[in-house]
Design a protein around this motif. Structure first.
Motif, PDB file in Angstrom:
ATOM      1  N   SER A 194       0.824  -1.214   0.000  1.00  0.00           N
ATOM      2  CA  SER A 194       0.000   0.000   0.000  1.00  0.00           C
ATOM      3  C   SER A 194       0.861   1.269   0.000  1.00  0.00           C
ATOM      4  O   SER A 194       0.394   2.354  -0.313  1.00  0.00           O
ATOM      5  N   MET A 195       2.153   1.112   0.345  1.00  0.00           N
ATOM      6  CA  MET A 195       3.085   2.250   0.323  1.00  0.00           C
ATOM      7  C   MET A 195       4.058   2.135  -0.856  1.00  0.00           C
ATOM      8  O   MET A 195       5.066   2.841  -0.892  1.00  0.00           O
ATOM      9  N   ASN A 196       3.760   1.221  -1.775  1.00  0.00           N
ATOM     10  CA  ASN A 196       4.662   0.942  -2.905  1.00  0.00           C
ATOM     11  C   ASN A 196       6.048   0.507  -2.434  1.00  0.00           C
ATOM     12  O   ASN A 196       7.069   0.888  -3.000  1.00  0.00           O
ATOM     13  N   MET A 197       6.055  -0.290  -1.363  1.00  0.00           N
ATOM     14  CA  MET A 197       7.304  -0.837  -0.843  1.00  0.00           C
ATOM     15  C   MET A 197       7.235  -2.359  -0.888  1.00  0.00           C
ATOM     16  O   MET A 197       6.146  -2.939  -1.000  1.00  0.00           O
ATOM     17  N   GLU A 198       8.402  -2.986  -0.795  1.00  0.00           N
ATOM     18  CA  GLU A 198       8.462  -4.446  -0.670  1.00  0.00           C
ATOM     19  C   GLU A 198       9.250  -4.780   0.588  1.00  0.00           C
ATOM     20  O   GLU A 198      10.048  -3.969   1.062  1.00  0.00           O
ATOM     21  N   LEU A 199       9.016  -5.976   1.130  1.00  0.00           N
ATOM     22  CA  LEU A 199       9.778  -6.398   2.298  1.00  0.00           C
ATOM     23  C   LEU A 199      11.216  -6.714   1.862  1.00  0.00           C
ATOM     24  O   LEU A 199      11.434  -7.486   0.931  1.00  0.00           O
ATOM     25  N   ALA A 200      12.165  -6.093   2.555  1.00  0.00           N
ATOM     26  CA  ALA A 200      13.576  -6.269   2.183  1.00  0.00           C
ATOM     27  C   ALA A 200      14.109  -7.642   2.590  1.00  0.00           C
ATOM     28  O   ALA A 200      15.011  -8.182   1.957  1.00  0.00           O
ATOM     29  N   GLU A 201      13.548  -8.197   3.643  1.00  0.00           N
ATOM     30  CA  GLU A 201      13.979  -9.521   4.107  1.00  0.00           C
ATOM     31  C   GLU A 201      12.812 -10.229   4.780  1.00  0.00           C
ATOM     32  O   GLU A 201      12.094  -9.643   5.582  1.00  0.00           O
ATOM     33  N   LYS A 202      12.600 -11.505   4.414  1.00  0.00           N
ATOM     34  CA  LYS A 202      11.577 -12.335   5.055  1.00  0.00           C
ATOM     35  C   LYS A 202      12.285 -13.569   5.586  1.00  0.00           C
ATOM     36  O   LYS A 202      12.889 -14.312   4.814  1.00  0.00           O
ATOM     37  N   THR A 203      12.265 -13.755   6.887  1.00  0.00           N
ATOM     38  CA  THR A 203      12.949 -14.906   7.474  1.00  0.00           C
ATOM     39  C   THR A 203      12.019 -15.607   8.455  1.00  0.00           C
ATOM     40  O   THR A 203      11.248 -14.955   9.155  1.00  0.00           O
ATOM     41  N   SER A 204      12.056 -16.930   8.446  1.00  0.00           N
ATOM     42  CA  SER A 204      11.104 -17.683   9.270  1.00  0.00           C
ATOM     43  C   SER A 204      11.828 -18.597  10.252  1.00  0.00           C
ATOM     44  O   SER A 204      13.050 -18.773  10.189  1.00  0.00           O
ATOM     45  N   TYR A 205      11.071 -19.179  11.174  1.00  0.00           N
ATOM     46  CA  TYR A 205      11.602 -20.150  12.127  1.00  0.00           C
ATOM     47  C   TYR A 205      10.527 -21.202  12.371  1.00  0.00           C
ATOM     48  O   TYR A 205       9.331 -20.939  12.178  1.00  0.00           O
ATOM     49  N   LYS A 206      10.946 -22.377  12.807  1.00  0.00           N
ATOM     50  CA  LYS A 206       9.997 -23.463  13.111  1.00  0.00           C
ATOM     51  C   LYS A 206       9.389 -23.241  14.493  1.00  0.00           C
ATOM     52  O   LYS A 206      10.060 -22.756  15.413  1.00  0.00           O
ATOM     53  N   ARG A 207       8.123 -23.651  14.650  1.00  0.00           N
ATOM     54  CA  ARG A 207       7.459 -23.533  15.947  1.00  0.00           C
ATOM     55  C   ARG A 207       8.286 -24.245  17.019  1.00  0.00           C
ATOM     56  O   ARG A 207       8.736 -25.363  16.825  1.00  0.00           O
ATOM     57  N   GLY A 208       8.530 -23.568  18.145  1.00  0.00           N
ATOM     58  CA  GLY A 208       9.314 -24.164  19.224  1.00  0.00           C
ATOM     59  C   GLY A 208      10.789 -23.794  19.190  1.00  0.00           C
ATOM     60  O   GLY A 208      11.545 -24.168  20.079  1.00  0.00           O
ATOM     61  N   ALA A 209      11.202 -23.042  18.165  1.00  0.00           N
ATOM     62  CA  ALA A 209      12.619 -22.639  18.048  1.00  0.00           C
ATOM     63  C   ALA A 209      13.035 -21.755  19.223  1.00  0.00           C
ATOM     64  O   ALA A 209      12.210 -21.044  19.808  1.00  0.00           O
ATOM     65  N   THR A 210      14.339 -21.823  19.566  1.00  0.00           N
ATOM     66  CA  THR A 210      14.838 -21.005  20.679  1.00  0.00           C
ATOM     67  C   THR A 210      16.034 -20.130  20.285  1.00  0.00           C
ATOM     68  O   THR A 210      16.410 -19.230  21.027  1.00  0.00           O
ATOM     69  N   ASP A 211      16.617 -20.399  19.130  1.00  0.00           N
ATOM     70  CA  ASP A 211      17.780 -19.614  18.677  1.00  0.00           C
ATOM     71  C   ASP A 211      17.399 -18.822  17.421  1.00  0.00           C
ATOM     72  O   ASP A 211      16.973 -19.404  16.418  1.00  0.00           O
ATOM     73  N   PHE A 212      17.554 -17.502  17.494  1.00  0.00           N
ATOM     74  CA  PHE A 212      17.147 -16.637  16.377  1.00  0.00           C
ATOM     75  C   PHE A 212      18.316 -15.824  15.826  1.00  0.00           C
ATOM     76  O   PHE A 212      18.114 -14.821  15.144  1.00  0.00           O
ATOM     77  N   SER A 213      19.552 -16.274  16.134  1.00  0.00           N
ATOM     78  CA  SER A 213      20.726 -15.497  15.733  1.00  0.00           C
ATOM     79  C   SER A 213      20.869 -15.397  14.216  1.00  0.00           C
ATOM     80  O   SER A 213      21.207 -14.332  13.693  1.00  0.00           O
ATOM     81  N   SER A 214      20.588 -16.482  13.491  1.00  0.00           N
ATOM     82  CA  SER A 214      20.759 -16.429  12.030  1.00  0.00           C
ATOM     83  C   SER A 214      19.716 -15.513  11.398  1.00  0.00           C
ATOM     84  O   SER A 214      20.008 -14.757  10.467  1.00  0.00           O
ATOM     85  N   GLN A 215      18.467 -15.561  11.916  1.00  0.00           N
ATOM     86  CA  GLN A 215      17.411 -14.691  11.375  1.00  0.00           C
ATOM     87  C   GLN A 215      17.725 -13.216  11.645  1.00  0.00           C
ATOM     88  O   GLN A 215      17.552 -12.361  10.772  1.00  0.00           O
ATOM     89  N   VAL A 216      18.197 -12.923  12.856  1.00  0.00           N
ATOM     90  CA  VAL A 216      18.547 -11.541  13.212  1.00  0.00           C
ATOM     91  C   VAL A 216      19.711 -11.061  12.345  1.00  0.00           C
ATOM     92  O   VAL A 216      19.708  -9.928  11.839  1.00  0.00           O
TER      93      VAL A 216
END
Length: 390
Positions: A194-216
């Motif tokens: 709606s702002m003529n923008m796109e998401l620069a990065e989309k990163t996901s994790y599996k339910r129950g994950a505890t480490d988010f260092s790679s996504q960050v």
């Protein structure tokens, strides 16, 4: 003629008695309400609070206010550990073994999706699941009722306003790889578009994950200054804490799944500044509003713990069920309950929820949400309700 009239009346009375007798979960003195919560898994903090809120309202009814047309309520809570497979087993037990009248306040998107077919096969209403996924009222089904503005709409509406306010240039998202996370992702994509923008990065994790260092690390590398959180409790804390630790400090925006006091209680000072979409207020024990403060202290006295917004969800869900069940009259059946629900309007309550209403073709009570931000370790409302545009 008189005899025929008497026979006809007797037949009607018998038919009515049989209908009542055949209605699962409703006896002369009791209504059985089932709920499925996470009581042992990653969202146990939410599930226990929701169940306690439901029970508090039931106890008020049973102990202080009498009954629903002569009937008291008994709540049967099942634990699905936030696992869709266990949700199916829980629904089967409630529907086939316990023979509940209704399932209310089931927590979780994927869990509801798994359990609903079991309920619908036995004509059991899925009332006010605690998830804001569109599938809770779409496609239209006479057994579906949803109370929460969708994750999709929450993010789609809030994101452009916050981007403009913060003058953000790049938007990223981290999301749970399931039905819930995908709804947040789609809302973020629609808001960006709606702002003529796109998401620069989309990163996901599996339910129950505890480490988010790679996504960050991915989001930091792409230079994002706004991050949409398709996360819940520990994933929110893990993502934000890891970001702060690495010197990555974008504006964080979460859905109503992030709006809980557990974020700042468990995550501490690094959580300050996070935004989340929300409807009803978290009931702090020292809340300025006297009715909320009184309610919060009553809850704490009963359960020896502070209430959260999920306690309020549970309480409100049962309160609205009670109103509709009373309106349905003495002959409480699935059909009479649906007829009552389809003409219900619920006024705003002390927790600040917006007005909601239902009809035979409108099964989402309202589509409004507002923004809150953690400031000095507390959620503070920072915007009015925003009406979505098509």
């Amino acid at each position: 003629m008189k005899t025929r009239h008497t026979v006809a009346l007797a037949a009607l009375a018998l038919a009515s008695t049989l209908a009542a007798a055949q209605q699962q979960g409703v006896s002369k003195t009791e209504i059985l309400v089932g709920t499925i919560q996470d009581l042992s898994g990653p969202l146990a903090g939410y599930g226990k609070q929701a169940r306690n809120g439901m029970q508090l309202r039931i106890d008020e009814l049973n102990e202080q206010q009498g009954n629903i047309n002569g009937r008291k309520i008994r709540l049967i809570a099942e634990d699905d550990g936030y696992d869709p497979k266990k949700a199916v087993l829980a629904a089967q037990k409630l529907v086939n073994q316990d023979k509940v009248f209704i399932i209310a306040g089931h927590l979780g998107t994927a869990q509801n999706m798994a359990a609903m077919p079991v309920q619908f096969e036995k004509n059991i209403v899925n009332l006010f699941p605690i998830t804001a996924a569109r599938e809770m009222y779409e496609p239209l089904n006479r057994l579906k009722y949803s109370f929460a503005a969708t994750y999709y709409d929450q993010i789609r509406i809030a994101l452009p306003k916050l981007v403009k306010e913060k003058n953000a240039k790049k938007i990223c998202t981290i999301y749970q790889d399931d039905d819930f996370g995908l709804e947040v992702l789609r809302g973020a994509e629609a808001g960006a578009k709606s702002m003529n923008m796109e998401l620069a990065e989309k990163t996901s994790y599996k339910r129950g994950a505890t480490d988010f260092s790679s996504q960050v690390a991915k989001m930091k590398a792409s230079g994002c200054d706004m991050v949409v959180l398709g996360t819940i409790i520990r994933e929110t804390i893990g993502t934000v804490a890891e970001s702060r630790k690495t010197g990555f400090n974008p504006t964080f925006l979460g859905s109503s799944a992030v709006y809980t006091d557990l974020i700042h209680k468990l995550g501490g000072k690094p959580m300050d500044g996070i935004y989340a979409t929300m409807t009803v207020q978290n009931p702090y024990l020292d809340e300025a509003s006297q009715p909320i403060r009184f309610w919060a202290n009553k809850y704490k006295t009963k359960y020896n713990e502070d209430p959260t917004v999920f306690s309020v969800y549970g309480y409100s869900i049962m309160d609205q069920f009670i109103q509709a069940a009373k309106k349905a009259g003495p002959n409480l059946t699935t059909d009479t309950f649906i007829k009552a629900m389809d003409s219900m309007t619920f006024e705003p309550d002390m927790f600040g929820s917006p007005k909601s209403s239902y009809t035979a073709t409108k099964r989402l009570g309202n589509d409004l949400s507002r923004l809150s931000q953690i400031t000095d370790g507390k959620w503070k409302v920072v915007s009015d309700y925003v009406k979505p545009t098509p």
